[in-house]
Design an enzyme around this catalytic site. Structure first.
Site, PDB file in Angstrom:
ATOM      1  N   LYS A  16       0.461  -1.514  -0.346  1.00  0.00           N
ATOM      2  CA  LYS A  16      -0.324   0.286  -0.337  1.00  0.00           C
ATOM      3  C   LYS A  16       0.563   1.468   0.454  1.00  0.00           C
ATOM      4  O   LYS A  16       0.274   1.660  -0.805  1.00  0.00           O
ATOM      5  CB  LYS A  16      -0.880  -0.438   1.529  1.00  0.00           C
ATOM      6  N   ARG A  87      -9.989   0.843   7.875  1.00  0.00           N
ATOM      7  CA  ARG A  87      -9.739  -1.218   8.216  1.00  0.00           C
ATOM      8  C   ARG A  87     -10.888  -1.876   9.253  1.00  0.00           C
ATOM      9  O   ARG A  87     -10.457  -2.445  10.011  1.00  0.00           O
ATOM     10  CB  ARG A  87      -7.978  -0.541   9.278  1.00  0.00           C
ATOM     11  N   ARG A 121      11.327  -5.892   5.760  1.00  0.00           N
ATOM     12  CA  ARG A 121      11.649  -4.357   5.250  1.00  0.00           C
ATOM     13  C   ARG A 121      12.726  -3.500   6.154  1.00  0.00           C
ATOM     14  O   ARG A 121      12.572  -3.895   7.645  1.00  0.00           O
ATOM     15  CB  ARG A 121      10.467  -3.838   5.468  1.00  0.00           C
ATOM     16  N   ARG A 154      10.756  -1.936  11.138  1.00  0.00           N
ATOM     17  CA  ARG A 154       9.584  -1.216  12.490  1.00  0.00           C
ATOM     18  C   ARG A 154       9.546  -1.989  13.608  1.00  0.00           C
ATOM     19  O   ARG A 154       9.720  -3.231  13.907  1.00  0.00           O
ATOM     20  CB  ARG A 154       9.080  -0.965  11.330  1.00  0.00           C
ATOM     21  N   ARG A 165      -1.053  -8.929  12.973  1.00  0.00           N
ATOM     22  CA  ARG A 165      -1.632  -7.637  12.038  1.00  0.00           C
ATOM     23  C   ARG A 165      -1.520  -8.278  11.445  1.00  0.00           C
ATOM     24  O   ARG A 165      -2.920  -8.275  10.563  1.00  0.00           O
ATOM     25  CB  ARG A 165      -0.437  -6.818  11.739  1.00  0.00           C
TER      26      ARG A 165
HETATM   27  P1  AP5 Z   1       4.806  -1.748   1.619  1.00  0.00           P
HETATM   28  O1  AP5 Z   1       4.442  -1.055   0.453  1.00  0.00           O
HETATM   29  O2  AP5 Z   1       5.867  -1.147   3.295  1.00  0.00           O
HETATM   30  O3  AP5 Z   1       3.434  -2.274   2.444  1.00  0.00           O
HETATM   31  P2  AP5 Z   1       2.643  -2.019   3.148  1.00  0.00           P
HETATM   32  O4  AP5 Z   1       1.073  -2.626   2.725  1.00  0.00           O
HETATM   33  O5  AP5 Z   1       2.576  -0.192   2.974  1.00  0.00           O
HETATM   34  O6  AP5 Z   1       2.558  -1.960   4.943  1.00  0.00           O
HETATM   35  P3  AP5 Z   1       2.627  -1.650   6.148  1.00  0.00           P
HETATM   36  O7  AP5 Z   1       3.316  -3.012   6.733  1.00  0.00           O
HETATM   37  O8  AP5 Z   1       2.840  -0.104   6.106  1.00  0.00           O
HETATM   38  O9  AP5 Z   1       0.581  -1.490   5.988  1.00  0.00           O
HETATM   39  P4  AP5 Z   1      -0.190  -2.073   7.584  1.00  0.00           P
HETATM   40  O10 AP5 Z   1      -1.179  -1.889   7.405  1.00  0.00           O
HETATM   41  O11 AP5 Z   1       0.739  -2.564   8.199  1.00  0.00           O
HETATM   42  O12 AP5 Z   1       0.919  -0.924   8.101  1.00  0.00           O
HETATM   43  P5  AP5 Z   1       0.378   0.842   8.156  1.00  0.00           P
HETATM   44  O13 AP5 Z   1       1.707   1.557   8.664  1.00  0.00           O
HETATM   45  O14 AP5 Z   1      -0.633   1.630   7.721  1.00  0.00           O
HETATM   46  O15 AP5 Z   1       5.340  -2.982   1.409  1.00  0.00           O
HETATM   47  C1  AP5 Z   1       6.483  -3.360   2.303  1.00  0.00           C
HETATM   48  C2  AP5 Z   1       7.867  -4.153   2.120  1.00  0.00           C
HETATM   49  O16 AP5 Z   1       7.774  -5.555   1.007  1.00  0.00           O
HETATM   50  C3  AP5 Z   1       8.630  -3.391   1.658  1.00  0.00           C
HETATM   51  O17 AP5 Z   1       9.444  -3.611   1.867  1.00  0.00           O
HETATM   52  C4  AP5 Z   1       8.549  -3.418   0.299  1.00  0.00           C
HETATM   53  O18 AP5 Z   1       9.690  -2.860  -0.301  1.00  0.00           O
HETATM   54  C5  AP5 Z   1       8.368  -4.926   0.012  1.00  0.00           C
HETATM   55  N1  AP5 Z   1       7.216  -4.538  -1.230  1.00  0.00           N
HETATM   56  C6  AP5 Z   1       6.634  -3.484  -1.679  1.00  0.00           C
HETATM   57  N2  AP5 Z   1       5.742  -4.340  -2.720  1.00  0.00           N
HETATM   58  C7  AP5 Z   1       6.776  -5.370  -3.396  1.00  0.00           C
HETATM   59  C8  AP5 Z   1       5.792  -5.812  -4.323  1.00  0.00           C
HETATM   60  N3  AP5 Z   1       5.209  -6.227  -5.270  1.00  0.00           N
HETATM   61  N4  AP5 Z   1       7.432  -7.114  -4.523  1.00  0.00           N
HETATM   62  C9  AP5 Z   1       8.138  -7.058  -3.460  1.00  0.00           C
HETATM   63  N5  AP5 Z   1       8.646  -6.439  -2.421  1.00  0.00           N
HETATM   64  C10 AP5 Z   1       7.333  -5.249  -2.354  1.00  0.00           C
HETATM   65  O19 AP5 Z   1       0.078   0.419  10.160  1.00  0.00           O
HETATM   66  C11 AP5 Z   1       1.130   0.324  10.754  1.00  0.00           C
HETATM   67  C12 AP5 Z   1      -0.183   0.002  13.139  1.00  0.00           C
HETATM   68  O20 AP5 Z   1      -0.916   1.303  12.695  1.00  0.00           O
HETATM   69  C13 AP5 Z   1      -1.930  -0.913  12.608  1.00  0.00           C
HETATM   70  O21 AP5 Z   1      -1.426  -2.217  12.755  1.00  0.00           O
HETATM   71  C14 AP5 Z   1      -2.351  -0.042  13.315  1.00  0.00           C
HETATM   72  O22 AP5 Z   1      -1.753  -0.681  14.395  1.00  0.00           O
HETATM   73  C15 AP5 Z   1      -1.853   1.263  13.508  1.00  0.00           C
HETATM   74  N6  AP5 Z   1      -3.195   1.403  12.589  1.00  0.00           N
HETATM   75  C16 AP5 Z   1      -2.741   2.107  10.842  1.00  0.00           C
HETATM   76  N7  AP5 Z   1      -4.113   2.961  10.751  1.00  0.00           N
HETATM   77  C17 AP5 Z   1      -4.579   2.082  10.868  1.00  0.00           C
HETATM   78  C18 AP5 Z   1      -6.636   2.845  10.926  1.00  0.00           C
HETATM   79  N8  AP5 Z   1      -7.058   2.768   9.950  1.00  0.00           N
HETATM   80  N9  AP5 Z   1      -7.142   2.540  12.197  1.00  0.00           N
HETATM   81  C19 AP5 Z   1      -6.749   1.963  13.673  1.00  0.00           C
HETATM   82  N10 AP5 Z   1      -5.323   1.213  13.587  1.00  0.00           N
HETATM   83  C20 AP5 Z   1      -4.073   1.708  12.459  1.00  0.00           C
END
Ligand code: AP5
Length: 206
Positions: A16, A87, A121, A154, A165
């Site tokens: 994402k 979410r 990552r 992270r 997660r």
């Molecule tokens: P990346 O692009 O970082 O993937 P992502 O989907 O953004 O992963 P996140 O871990 O950031 O998502 P998340 O939803 O768990 O975390 P968030 O920060 O939103 O890619 C991941 C890795 O793969 C990277 O190393 C990249 O280089 C690699 N990659 C990407 N595409 C690739 C491909 N096609 N092929 C190979 N490699 C690839 O949330 C964190 C925390 O915040 C949550 O757990 C929760 O506690 C809180 N939170 C956030 N939003 C909310 C909400 N709306 N409500 C409540 N709590 C929330």
């Protein structure tokens, strides 16, 4: 499409953040990521505790905190890509009261691949640039290509937290897919290919 309002859904590690940046650059719209906003405010004391106390366990931060962040941010801009929100069903319902969404893109990736991506990552603590030890290594080992700072892992990318997660995604975010599934503008994209091919599939939607 000019200044679209886009929701990008997908499990942790689906890409994402990676694709959200590309969409934001392509349409010149804001990239609103609740994860980054919460990380910046992770030690903010609220009546529910700090965001960190939820994030380090891989749990969802309470809706009222997240809804407010999103509402403030989308009111500042025209078009946007929302990454990591909504979410759960309550957040999806809240969003429908504050914005009209043009497209919902769901990035689908299998769990084994997600675990590989998240455990490898590395991120830059200064500029938030994203790397992967195998799929997207930095030019200089352990250093950010953009600003040179030392890359870190992270705290929620530890194995047990990753598994939690994924469980939270299944329990709370899958119902959001059902919520949008039969609505106009919903598209599922296969996210397992390399980032350039995934981006190509997303561009084709528009
Ligand atoms: P990346 O692009 O970082 O993937 P992502 O989907 O953004 O992963 P996140 O871990 O950031 O998502 P998340 O939803 O768990 O975390 P968030 O920060 O939103 O890619 C991941 C890795 O793969 C990277 O190393 C990249 O280089 C690699 N990659 C990407 N595409 C690739 C491909 N096609 N092929 C190979 N490699 C690839 O949330 C964190 C925390 O915040 C949550 O757990 C929760 O506690 C809180 N939170 C956030 N939003 C909310 C909400 N709306 N409500 C409540 N709590 C929330």
């Amino acid at each position: 499409m000019k200044s679209p309002k886009i929701v990008l859904l997908g499990p942790p590690g689906a890409g994402k953040g990676t694709q959200g940046s590309l969409i934001s650059g392509y349409f010149e719209i804001a990239h609103i990521t609740t994860g980054n906003a919460l990380r910046i405010n992770r030690d903010l004391k609220t009546e529910y505790g700090t965001p960190r106390s939820y994030m380090d366990r891989g749990e969802l931060v309470p809706d009222s905190i997240v809804n407010e962040i999103v509402e403030v941010e989308i009111k500042k801009v025209g078009g946007f890509v929302l990454d990591g929100y909504p979410r759960n069903k309550e957040q999806a319902e809240y969003l429908s009261t504050i914005a009209e969404i043009d497209k919902v893109i769901y990035l689908h990736v299998a769990n084994e691949e997600l675990i590989k991506r998240l455990s490898g990552r590395r991120v830059c603590p200064s500029c938030s640039e994203n790397y992967h030890i195998e799929f997207r290594p930095p030019v200089r080992n352990g250093k950010c290509d953009s600003c040179g700072d030392k890359l870190i892992q992270r705290s929620d990318d530890e194995k047990d937290t990753i598994l939690n997660r994924l469980r939270v995604f299944s329990e709370y975010t899958k119902p959001v897919l059902e919520y949008y599934n039969n609505r106009e503008g919903f598209t599922k994209v296969e996210g397992r290919d390399n980032p350039e091919d995934v981006w190509e599939s997303i561009r084709n939607i528009f």
